[in-house]
Design a protein around this motif. Structure first.
Motif, short mmCIF file in Angstrom:
data_model
loop_
_atom_site.label_atom_id
_atom_site.label_comp_id
_atom_site.label_asym_id
_atom_site.label_seq_id
_atom_site.Cartn_x
_atom_site.Cartn_y
_atom_site.Cartn_z
N GLY A 142 0.79 -1.22 0.00
CA GLY A 142 0.00 0.00 0.00
C GLY A 142 0.83 1.27 0.00
N CYS A 143 0.19 2.36 -0.42
CA CYS A 143 0.83 3.68 -0.42
C CYS A 143 1.08 4.12 1.01
CB CYS A 143 -0.06 4.69 -1.13
SG CYS A 143 0.57 6.38 -1.08
N MET A 144 2.31 4.57 1.28
CA MET A 144 2.67 5.00 2.63
C MET A 144 2.39 6.48 2.86
SD MET A 144 6.08 2.69 3.31
CE MET A 144 6.66 2.65 1.63
N GLY A 145 2.14 7.22 1.81
CA GLY A 145 1.63 8.58 1.94
C GLY A 145 2.61 9.67 2.32
N PHE A 146 3.91 9.44 2.16
CA PHE A 146 4.87 10.48 2.51
C PHE A 146 5.16 11.44 1.35
CE2 PHE A 146 6.07 7.14 5.63
CZ PHE A 146 5.78 7.86 6.78
#
Length: 273
Positions: A142-146
């Motif tokens: 999944g996308c870690m969003g940083f």
């Protein structure tokens, strides 16, 4: 007085020496100069000039030199897309086929839909989190969003949403592919700008259904229903994910409608501004 004479003589000698060296350098520069290949400047004019590095070279001029003098491929400038490739082809006297590309994020794991492993206090970058913990979410893909992808985009075509996922602005996206190269999770897929058909917006390649359900509310649960309902037999499961054959898919949308976790979507709808 003698000291002054020494100083003046030294200055005069230094000036004469500098003048002689300058004249010698100018002579040898003109004598042995290498004429610049005129194709280089013409190739530079055919490129967008953004120096994004997506072609694998330091900038547009470096790529132009490689094209003009080393026979480099003419389709490496993804930012310039089909137009730059065609212009380079005309310049080099060859026919070139290229398509304008855009990027699609294959993850819908927002903050409200996914579960994190715990509190992360390491380097605040996707690559740093991937190296140190293997990922901050239960979904290892999944996308870690940083926002590493946002930082690398030279065109301002990506921004982070409040829910922690990058959003693509298709009016600005040039399809350079730098976000795809930067993302350690491999979540960005480059597709032709005019492409149609369905696509799986999930990258969870786990084989176990239960592990996917616990990690993400909108992840692919590997049920294979999309494969069964496709009237064109355009879908097959590979590495735990549905893969769509674009040459067979007619955008009927049946798989999108039947998918229980809404993993599938029509590409043409995703790309709408």
């Amino acid at each position: 007085m003698e000291i002054l004479n020494v100083i003046l003589i030294t200055l005069g000698f230094s000036f004469s020496l500098a003048l002689a060296l300058g004249l010698a350098l100018a002579f040898f520069r003109d004598k042995f100069k290498v004429e610049r290949n005129p194709l280089i400047d013409q190739a530079i004019a055919a490129l967008p000039g953004v120096n994004c590095g997506a072609c694998g070279y330091a900038g547009c001029e470096a790529y132009a030199v490689a094209v003009a003098e080393n026979g480099e491929k003419l389709t490496l400038c993804t930012s310039g897309g089909a137009q730059s490739a065609a212009d380079l082809g005309k310049l080099m006297g060859v026919s070139v086929e290229a398509k304008d590309m855009v990027t699609v994020l294959r993850c819908q794991g927002t903050k409200s839909r996914t579960t994190v492993k715990g509190e992360y206090s390491g380097v605040m970058s996707c690559r740093g989190a991937k190296l140190s913990t293997g990922g901050i979410k239960l979904c290892p893909w999944g996308c870690m969003g940083f926002g590493d992808c946002v930082a690398i985009c030279a065109f301002g075509a990506l921004e982070m949403s409040p829910e922690g996922l990058p959003v693509v602005n298709y009016r600005k996206c040039t399809g350079c592919g730098m976000c795809a190269l930067e993302c350690p999770q491999g979540l960005f897929l480059m597709v032709p700008k005019d492409s149609q058909g369905s696509i799986a917006l999930c990258s969870n390649r786990a084989d176990v259904k239960q592990s996917v359900a616990k990690a993400c509310k909108i992840g692919c649960i590997k049920c294979g229903l999309c494969v069964k309902v496709c009237p064109k037999a355009a879908i097959k499961m590979e590495k735990g994910l549905p893969v769509i054959d674009a040459s067979l898919c007619d955008s009927c949308g049946i798989c999108v409608e039947k998918c229980p976790t809404k993993v599938l979507a029509l590409v043409e709808k995703i790309k709408k501004p």
